[in-house]
Design an enzyme around this catalytic site. Sequence first.
Site: not given
Ligand SMILES: *Cc1c(COP(=O)(O)O)cnc(C)c1O
Length: 362
Positions: A104, A173, A197
Site C-alpha cells: 500500500w 494511511d 477494514k
Molecule cells: C485495503 C487498504 C487500502 C486500499 O483501500 P481501498 O479502499 O480499496 O482503496 C489501502 N491501504 C491499506 C493500508 C489497506 O489496508
Amino acid sequence: MMGKRIHNFNAGPAALPFEVLEEIQSELLDYKGSGMSILEVSHRSKWFDDVINSAVERTRKLLNLGEDFEVLFIQGGASLQFCMIPMNLGLKGRPVNYVNTGTWSTKAIKEAEIQGKDVNVIASSEDKGFSYIPEDFAVDGNAAYLHFTSNNTIKGTQWSRFPDAGDVPLVSDMSSDILSRPLDAAPFGLIYAGAQKNIGPSGTAMVIIRKDMLDRTPDHLPTMLKYTTFAEKNSMFNTPACMAVYTIDLVLKWIDERIGGLQKMEAVNREKASMLYDFIDQSHFFRGTAEKESRSLMNVTFRLPNEALEKEFVAEALEEGLGGLKGHRSVGGCRASIYNATGLEAVRALMGFMAEFEKKRG
Ligand SMILES: *Cc1c(COP(=O)(O)O)cnc(C)c1O
C-alpha cells in the site's frame, strides 16, 4: 430466518459488529419514523444530516480531536487518497517524504511520482520482504509532509510508535488500524482510512485533516479532488455514500458505548493478538512471518510447513466456520485479520482449530 454466521477473518471488506448489523436490520424498512429506508432518504434531509453530523462528532470524541481538525468522508476508498494527498498537500519546490513498508505504501508513492512530485523514499523495509518497520531514518525538514502506512495489512506489520518528523506534518494511511487504539493527532496533517477494514463498508474513506492543511489546496484542481470542497460542504458537495456513512456512525457508536472507547478497544485488540502470537510462537508447525517487534495487532500473518498444508488448512477451517484465512494473493501463506469487530471468542475458536490441525498433521 438467519443462516449460520461464520467467524470472519477477512482482510477487507471485513467483519462488522453483530450488534451493528442487527441495528441496521431493525431500522432498515422505516428509518426513525420516516417511513423510508436510510437507503431512500434524501442526503439533504434532516435524517441524513443527523447521521453525518453524528459520525463526525463521534470520531472527534473517540480520537479526542480539537477544533483544528476536520472529519471528512470521501468516496473512492483509500486508493483515491493516494493521489489526492500529493495533489493537495504538496508544496512547490519542496520534496515529499515517504516510508515504504509494503504494497500500500508502494502504491501511494507511485501516485505521487505520477504527478511529478519530488518524492524521497527516506526508508524502506523492502530488503527483507517488508517484514519489519524501519527505525533509523532522517526526515527532510524541508519536506511538505511525511507519509507512512500505520498498519501493513498484507505483510502483518504495524508501527507501534509513530515516526518523529519534527515540524513536518505526518500523513498516514490508517485503513487497517484506525480506531483500534487511541492516538495523539497533534503531529498529523492528515489521517485517512478506507472504511472497510475497521469501521464500515467499502467505497468511502474517512479523512481527518488539520485545518491549516486546507490552505495548501491549489485552485486549479478539479472540484471533486479538492479537500476544500469536502470541508466546505460537510462532505456533501455531491451525494455522499449515505449507507456507508450511516454504517460507520453505528460502528463508532458501538466502539463508544458497547466497548467503552479506544483504550478499552486497544486492550481487547492486544489480548486477541497476544493470544494468537503466543500460540504461534510455541508451535513447531505454524510460523509467524513478521519480525516480532513489528507485528501487527490487526493482521496476523503465518505459514505452515508447506503450501499444500496451507491450502488444506484454509479449506478445512472454512468447513469449521472459520473464514477468510488465506493470505493475500501476492504473498501466499495464511492471515487472520482480527479487526475491532472480530471478538475474543473468534480468536479462541481459531486457536482451537489450529491446535487440532497441528495434532493431526504436525
Ligand atoms: C485495503 C487498504 C487500502 C486500499 O483501500 P481501498 O479502499 O480499496 O482503496 C489501502 N491501504 C491499506 C493500508 C489497506 O489496508
